[in-house]
Design a protein around this motif. Sequence first.
Motif, mmCIF file in Angstrom:
data_model
loop_
_atom_site.group_PDB
_atom_site.id
_atom_site.type_symbol
_atom_site.label_atom_id
_atom_site.label_comp_id
_atom_site.label_asym_id
_atom_site.label_seq_id
_atom_site.Cartn_x
_atom_site.Cartn_y
_atom_site.Cartn_z
ATOM 1 N N TYR A 129 0.829 -1.210 0.000
ATOM 2 C CA TYR A 129 0.000 0.000 0.000
ATOM 3 C C TYR A 129 0.866 1.264 0.000
ATOM 4 O O TYR A 129 0.505 2.274 -0.605
ATOM 5 C CB TYR A 129 -0.936 -0.016 1.204
ATOM 6 C CG TYR A 129 -1.925 -1.159 1.164
ATOM 7 C CD1 TYR A 129 -3.114 -1.053 0.466
ATOM 8 C CD2 TYR A 129 -1.649 -2.367 1.814
ATOM 9 C CE1 TYR A 129 -4.025 -2.104 0.411
ATOM 10 C CE2 TYR A 129 -2.536 -3.422 1.766
ATOM 11 C CZ TYR A 129 -3.723 -3.288 1.063
ATOM 12 O OH TYR A 129 -4.608 -4.341 1.006
ATOM 13 N N VAL A 130 2.002 1.181 0.682
ATOM 14 C CA VAL A 130 2.951 2.298 0.662
ATOM 15 C C VAL A 130 3.517 2.473 -0.748
ATOM 16 O O VAL A 130 3.543 3.580 -1.303
ATOM 17 C CB VAL A 130 4.091 2.059 1.666
ATOM 18 C CG1 VAL A 130 5.146 3.168 1.561
ATOM 19 C CG2 VAL A 130 3.551 1.968 3.087
ATOM 20 N N ASP A 131 3.944 1.361 -1.347
ATOM 21 C CA ASP A 131 4.559 1.411 -2.671
ATOM 22 C C ASP A 131 3.568 1.861 -3.741
ATOM 23 O O ASP A 131 3.962 2.490 -4.737
ATOM 24 C CB ASP A 131 5.145 0.052 -3.040
ATOM 25 C CG ASP A 131 6.361 -0.323 -2.196
ATOM 26 O OD1 ASP A 131 6.947 0.587 -1.572
ATOM 27 O OD2 ASP A 131 6.710 -1.513 -2.162
ATOM 28 N N SER A 132 2.298 1.538 -3.556
ATOM 29 C CA SER A 132 1.265 1.957 -4.512
ATOM 30 C C SER A 132 1.215 3.481 -4.583
ATOM 31 O O SER A 132 1.166 4.070 -5.675
ATOM 32 C CB SER A 132 -0.100 1.402 -4.097
ATOM 33 O OG SER A 132 -0.108 -0.010 -4.148
ATOM 34 N N LEU A 133 1.216 4.133 -3.415
ATOM 35 C CA LEU A 133 1.205 5.590 -3.389
ATOM 36 C C LEU A 133 2.508 6.154 -3.936
ATOM 37 O O LEU A 133 2.512 7.141 -4.695
ATOM 38 C CB LEU A 133 0.981 6.100 -1.968
ATOM 39 C CG LEU A 133 -0.354 5.792 -1.306
ATOM 40 C CD1 LEU A 133 -0.489 6.604 -0.017
ATOM 41 C CD2 LEU A 133 -1.533 6.070 -2.226
ATOM 42 N N LYS A 134 3.617 5.524 -3.548
ATOM 43 C CA LYS A 134 4.919 6.024 -3.974
ATOM 44 C C LYS A 134 5.046 6.012 -5.494
ATOM 45 O O LYS A 134 5.555 6.961 -6.108
ATOM 46 C CB LYS A 134 6.028 5.178 -3.337
ATOM 47 C CG LYS A 134 7.423 5.739 -3.505
ATOM 48 C CD LYS A 134 8.434 4.862 -2.786
ATOM 49 C CE LYS A 134 8.201 4.860 -1.287
ATOM 50 N NZ LYS A 134 9.247 4.061 -0.569
ATOM 51 N N ALA A 135 4.547 4.944 -6.122
ATOM 52 C CA ALA A 135 4.622 4.841 -7.584
ATOM 53 C C ALA A 135 3.824 5.956 -8.251
ATOM 54 O O ALA A 135 4.291 6.585 -9.214
ATOM 55 C CB ALA A 135 4.101 3.474 -8.030
ATOM 56 N N LEU A 136 2.627 6.232 -7.755
ATOM 57 C CA LEU A 136 1.814 7.306 -8.322
ATOM 58 C C LEU A 136 2.448 8.665 -8.087
ATOM 59 O O LEU A 136 2.464 9.525 -8.969
ATOM 60 C CB LEU A 136 0.408 7.284 -7.716
ATOM 61 C CG LEU A 136 -0.556 6.212 -8.227
ATOM 62 C CD1 LEU A 136 -1.843 6.234 -7.395
ATOM 63 C CD2 LEU A 136 -0.888 6.431 -9.700
ATOM 64 N N ASN A 137 2.966 8.859 -6.878
ATOM 65 C CA ASN A 137 3.554 10.154 -6.532
ATOM 66 C C ASN A 137 4.779 10.455 -7.382
ATOM 67 O O ASN A 137 5.011 11.597 -7.788
ATOM 68 C CB ASN A 137 3.909 10.175 -5.051
ATOM 69 C CG ASN A 137 4.249 11.564 -4.548
ATOM 70 O OD1 ASN A 137 3.534 12.529 -4.808
ATOM 71 N ND2 ASN A 137 5.351 11.678 -3.829
ATOM 72 N N GLU A 138 5.566 9.427 -7.671
ATOM 73 C CA GLU A 138 6.760 9.627 -8.484
ATOM 74 C C GLU A 138 6.411 9.909 -9.939
ATOM 75 O O GLU A 138 7.056 10.722 -10.603
ATOM 76 C CB GLU A 138 7.675 8.407 -8.382
ATOM 77 C CG GLU A 138 8.329 8.267 -7.011
ATOM 78 C CD GLU A 138 9.134 6.988 -6.871
ATOM 79 O OE1 GLU A 138 9.078 6.139 -7.804
ATOM 80 O OE2 GLU A 138 9.808 6.821 -5.825
#
Length: 368
Positions: free
Chosen positions: A129-138
């Motif tokens: 769930y953390v990585d999901s946001l990180k991918a979108l944010n990047e």
Amino acid sequence: MPTLVSPSMDKRMAEIVEKVQNGVRLNLEDGVYLYQTDDLLTLGQLANEANLRKNGNKVYFIENMSLYFTNVCESRCAFCNFRKDQGEEGSYTLSGPEMIQYVEEHFHPGIREFHIVGGHNNNVPFQYYVDSLKALNERFPDVTLKAYTAAEIEFFTRISGLSIKEVLQELQKAGLKTLTGGGAEILSDQYRQKMKVDKANVDQYLEVHRTAHQLGMRTHTTMLYGSIESHEDRIRHMLQIRDLQDETNGFMVFIPLSMQPKNKNAGIMRRNSAYEDLKTIAISRLMLDNIDHVKAYFINIGAQLTQVALSFGASDVHGTILKERISHAAGALTPEGLTRKELVWLIQGAGRIPVERDTFYNEVKVYE
């Protein structure tokens, strides 16, 4: 405030009108009475005047996209038709790259917000769930991440072993800017037991938002009405939100969500009436005197009733959304989204001034 046009107004309603006009807070008994009265026009006018004092003739919307990384969920809430079991036909869990591919197929430069919710999928770790946001944010650094319900945050504490504060801090590092309002349903543990709301309880829902506010986030909050709850349950729900807002001043908007039947072919007797929807929006505006905005959610009540709701206390019509899934997995018959042009038309058609906003109600463009 102008004189209310209701020559048949009874004494109890007159007392409530006087309270509102003099800035005296409504109590539990006042709120229950407003659900019981058949004086819909006085109620609507009172809520309209309360809203005009806060927001004038402006009505807000945002260009946003609804995203759902997974529909696999450990919970089995009685009202939900979105969830699936792992491996069940129609179940899915998208990786960050897969979601980015989906977004790129539908994205345009005007989109300012990703609205992200999904199932409580315990087949993946919290890091997913953390990585999901990180991918979108990047990939989309200029788009605000409005992600996860308070119930999802509580779920993350259980699969990670972290505290609410630690979970939120990890998500903030990944790009989270605000929480969605979902997961509130009705803030009554008795209701939650009867409706098999197998997720965050009342205290946990409120504590997640309290903690988010303490961490500097401003958040959204909802109420899902129209099943087994009483009118008193609804008012008690509003009062708990009002109390937390007194404490933190962290809520930007209250969103009454009209319950959808689990079947698109359900008849009108299985749906909330327009009368009940308008009453709930108006009462929300009057009870929640410390929250700036009440949203009329066209996904659940339809575009035309949303226009009427703008004269019953609502000051926000949500956003473009693009392919809403949760209400439409149940029995919603409304569009899955509207364009900016359609939202402007909808608001202007109600005699109001459309204002395109960002997530935090900063004005982007006023359509005079």
